[in-house]
Design a protein around this motif. Structure first.
Motif, PDB file in Angstrom:
ATOM      1  N   LYS A  41       0.861  -1.186   0.000  1.00 51.97           N
ATOM      2  CA  LYS A  41       0.000   0.000   0.000  1.00 51.97           C
ATOM      3  C   LYS A  41       0.898   1.238   0.000  1.00 51.97           C
ATOM      4  CE  LYS A  41      -3.837  -2.271   2.398  1.00 51.97           C
ATOM      5  NZ  LYS A  41      -4.685  -2.302   1.172  1.00 51.97           N
ATOM      6  N   ILE A  42       0.742   2.073  -1.022  1.00 52.51           N
ATOM      7  CA  ILE A  42       1.706   3.142  -1.256  1.00 52.51           C
ATOM      8  C   ILE A  42       1.028   4.487  -1.465  1.00 52.51           C
ATOM      9  CG2 ILE A  42       1.830   2.887  -3.784  1.00 52.51           C
ATOM     10  CD1 ILE A  42       4.931   3.105  -3.466  1.00 52.51           C
ATOM     11  N   ALA A  43       1.731   5.540  -1.094  1.00 53.99           N
ATOM     12  CA  ALA A  43       1.299   6.919  -1.350  1.00 53.99           C
ATOM     13  C   ALA A  43       2.372   7.588  -2.185  1.00 53.99           C
ATOM     14  CB  ALA A  43       1.087   7.668  -0.038  1.00 53.99           C
ATOM     15  N   TYR A  44       1.951   8.401  -3.147  1.00 55.35           N
ATOM     16  CA  TYR A  44       2.883   9.100  -4.029  1.00 55.35           C
ATOM     17  C   TYR A  44       2.883  10.591  -3.711  1.00 55.35           C
ATOM     18  CZ  TYR A  44       2.927   4.841  -6.891  1.00 55.35           C
ATOM     19  OH  TYR A  44       3.057   3.545  -7.336  1.00 55.35           O
ATOM     20  N   ILE A  45       4.084  11.159  -3.566  1.00 50.05           N
ATOM     21  CA  ILE A  45       4.244  12.593  -3.340  1.00 50.05           C
ATOM     22  C   ILE A  45       5.014  13.164  -4.524  1.00 50.05           C
ATOM     23  CG2 ILE A  45       5.105  14.387  -1.791  1.00 50.05           C
ATOM     24  CD1 ILE A  45       5.024  12.359   0.472  1.00 50.05           C
ATOM     25  N   GLY A  46       4.362  14.039  -5.283  1.00 51.68           N
ATOM     26  CA  GLY A  46       4.920  14.551  -6.529  1.00 51.68           C
ATOM     27  C   GLY A  46       4.507  13.634  -7.665  1.00 51.68           C
TER      28      GLY A  46
END
Length: 471
Positions: A41-46
Motif C-alpha cells: 500500500k503506497i502513497a505518491y508525493i509529486g
C-alpha cells in the motif's frame, strides 16, 4: 512528549502565512518466480513530470495498491494523467496533511519532489514507520544526509531506496563482479562528465539577484513547495524542474547526474569522503544559480589497500573533458528518462565516465550502462578473462517493493547513497564559493574555510519546519 498528531498540526499552523562490453560476459537470464505477499500500500508525493514516470514504473511491477496522491499543484496538466490512473486514491496538496489524515492506510511512500523538500518528506516517512523511495539526489545539504543516514539506521526494519535506477541494472552487477574478479583494480583517476544541454538554464549570471515574482498558479500550495527553505516569492524560474539550477533549491548538474554516473565507482571502490574538493573552472559563477560550466576535482585518500583516487567532474556544453587514445565513439547511455527540461542531444560525448587504473582504461555511460575496456585491441585481448555477470533479480522499483516485504535488501539505501550524496554536497559548496577546499573526512569539517563549514548545514529551517530536523 510530542505526539505525531500534535507535531503535524503545530507544523502546519506555524507554516501558514563506444565499444560495448564483449558479448558473452553476462550470464543468460534464468526463469524466476517472484514470491511476495499482498501488494504494498503506497502513497505518491509529486505526481507530475518525473513523478509520473516513476509511478508508471511502480505500476508495471503489479505490486502496488495506490492509496493516496499528493502534489502541491494538484490538478494542473502535469498531474492529470496520474489522477485519472488512480481516480479512487485520496488527493492532497500538503504531504503533512496526507500523513495526518490517512497515514494509517499506507505502508510506503514514493517521492519525486524538488531536492530541497527531500529531507522533510523522508524524515517524516521514517518517523511514521513508512518505507521510503526517494528520487536522487538524496538531499541538499551535508547535514541533512547525516541525519537521514542516522534515521535509516534507527529504523532497520524500514526500506529506504534512492532513485539512481542503474544501481539495480547491469551497471551495478558488472562493476561489482569486475571488482571482485580483479578486473577493476588499482584505480587512480576517474573523469566524469555531463556535457549536454539537459538541465542547463539560460539565466543571466550578471543579473545578481533572485527572479521577480510571477502570479501564483491557481490553487498551488507554495508554502509547502518551499518547505524548510527561506521564503522566496513564486517564480516560474523555480517551478517545473527549473529549481535544479538554484543553490537554494537544487543540486545542479552534479547532483542530478552524478548519482547516475559515479554511484558504482563510489560504492565498490569504497571511496567514502574526499580530503580535497576544488573548483578548477567556472563559467558564469554567481551567488544564486549554478555556473553554466564547471570542472571540479575530488581527491580521495588511499583505503583498504587501494591507491588514492582523483575524480574530475566536467559539466557544461563548452567544457568537454580530455579523452584517452582509443576512446572511440560516444559511450552508450541506457535508461535515461525523458524530461520537460530537455534531453541529451550531444552525441559526440554522452554523459558518462572514463576510469583509469594502472593496467586498464574503462569507459562507460550513465544509469544502467555497462563499462567497456579501451582501446578495442585491449578489449579483444581481455575478452576471455572477463567473468560472467549475474542477471539482476529485480529492477530498482521491484527491489524496493520486495524490500518492503522483507524479501530483498534495497541496493541504494540511505546508508550507502547518503555518503555519495555528501560528496555531491561538498562539490556544490566548492561550486558556490568557487574555491579550493580541504576537508577532514574524520571530523567532517573543512580545515581552510569557515564559511564552507557553515554551508554544510545551510540556512536555518523556516519557521514551522524546525521539528523535521529533530525527528
Amino acid at each position: 512528549m510530542t505526539t505525531r498528531r500534535r507535531f503535524l498540526k503545530s507544523s502546519a499552523l506555524a507554516a501558514t502565512g563506444a565499444f560495448l562490453a564483449p558479448k558473452g560476459i553476462f550470464a543468460q537470464p534464468n526463469a524466476r518466480t517472484r514470491f511476495h505477499a499482498d501488494k504494498v500500500k503506497i502513497a505518491y508525493i509529486g505526481i507530475g513530470n518525473r513523478g509520473n514516470q516513476i509511478i508508471k514504473d511502480f505500476a508495471a511491477t503489479d505490486m502496488v495498491d495506490v492509496v493516496a496522491l499528493c502534489d502541491v499543484d494538484m490538478g494542473n496538466k502535469q498531474t492529470e494523467e496520474v489522477i485519472n490512473m488512480y481516480s479512487r486514491a485520496k488527493r492532497f496538496r500538503n504531504f503533512r496533511e496526507m500523513f495526518e489524515k490517512c497515514g494509517s492506510e499506507f505502508d510506503a511512500v514514493a517521492a519525486a519532489v524538488p531536492d530541497h523538500i527531500h529531507f522533510p518528506v523522508a524524515m517524516l516517512a521514517l518517523s511514521e514507520g513508512k518505507h521510503i523511495y526517494l528520487e536522487k539526489p538524496m538531499c541538499r545539504t551535508f547535514h541533512e544526509a547525516e541525519l537521514m543516514i542516522q534515521a535509516a539506521l534507527k529504523h532497520p526494519n524500514l526500506a529506504t531506496q534512492v532513485g539512481n535506477q542503474g544501481h539495480s541494472e547491469a551497471n551495478y552487477f558488472q562493476f561489482k563482479t569486475w571488482v571482485e574478479a580483479g578486473i577493476i583494480k588499482d584505480v587512480t583517476a576517474v573523469t566524469a562528465h555531463m556535457n549536454d544541454v539537459r538541465r542547463w538554464h539560460q539565466y543571466d549570471s550578471n543579473e545578481g539577484r533572485p527572479p521577480q515574482a510571477d502570479p501564483l498558479p491557481k490553487d498551488m500550495d507554495w508554502d509547502t513547495w518551499l518547505g524548510a527553505a527561506a521564503y522566496h516569492d513564486y517564480s516560474e524560474k523555480y517551478h517545473q524542474g527549473n529549481w535544479r539550477c538554484w543553490y537554494d533549491f537544487g543540486m545542479g548538474a552534479l547532483g542530478d547526474w552524478g548519482a547516475h554516473i559515479l554511484d558504482t565507482i563510489h560504492e565498490f571502490l569504497k571511496l567514502g569522503l574526499p580530503y580535497e574538493v576544488s573548483m578548477k573552472y567556472a563559467n558564469g559563477h554567481n551567488d544564486y544559480f549554478y555556473p553554466y560550466s564547471s570542472t571540479i576535482l575530488f581527491r580521495f585518500d588511499a583505503r583498504e589497500g587501494m591507491p588514492p583516487v582523483d575524480i574530475t567532474w566536467y559539466d557544461g556544453t563548452d567544457n568537454l573533458p580530455p579523452l584517452p587514445a582509443g576512446y572511440g565513439s560516444a559511450a552508450v547511455t541506457e535508461g535515461v528518462p525523458t524530461t520537460n527540461q530537455g534531453n541529451t542531444t550531444n552525441q559526440r560525448l554522452t554523459p558518462g565516465k572514463i576510469i583509469y587504473s594502472r593496467d586498464l582504461i574503462f569507459k562507460g555511460g550513465s544509469h544502467g550502462s555497462t563499462l567497456s575496456i579501451i582501446p578495442e585491441e585491449k578489449a579483444r585481448e581481455m575478452e576471455s578473462q572477463l567473468p560472467p555477470v549475474p542477471e539482476s533479480p529485480s529492477n530498482h522499483f521491484e527491489n524496493f517493493l520486495l524490500a518492503c516485504q522483507g524479501l530483498e535488501k534495497t541496493r541504494s539505501p540511505f546508508e550507502i547513497n547518503g555518503v555519495l550524496s555528501q560528496v555531491f554536497c561538498l562539490g556544490v559548496i566548492a561550486q558556490r564559493l568557487n574555491a579550493q577546499l580541504f576537508f577532514n573526512p574524520r571530523t567532517k569539517q573543512f580545515t581552510n574555510n569557515q564559511f564552507a563549514n557553515a554551508l554544510l548545514t545551510g540556512q536555518p529551517p523556516r519557521r514551522g519546519w524546525e521539528d523535521f530536523y529533530k525527528l
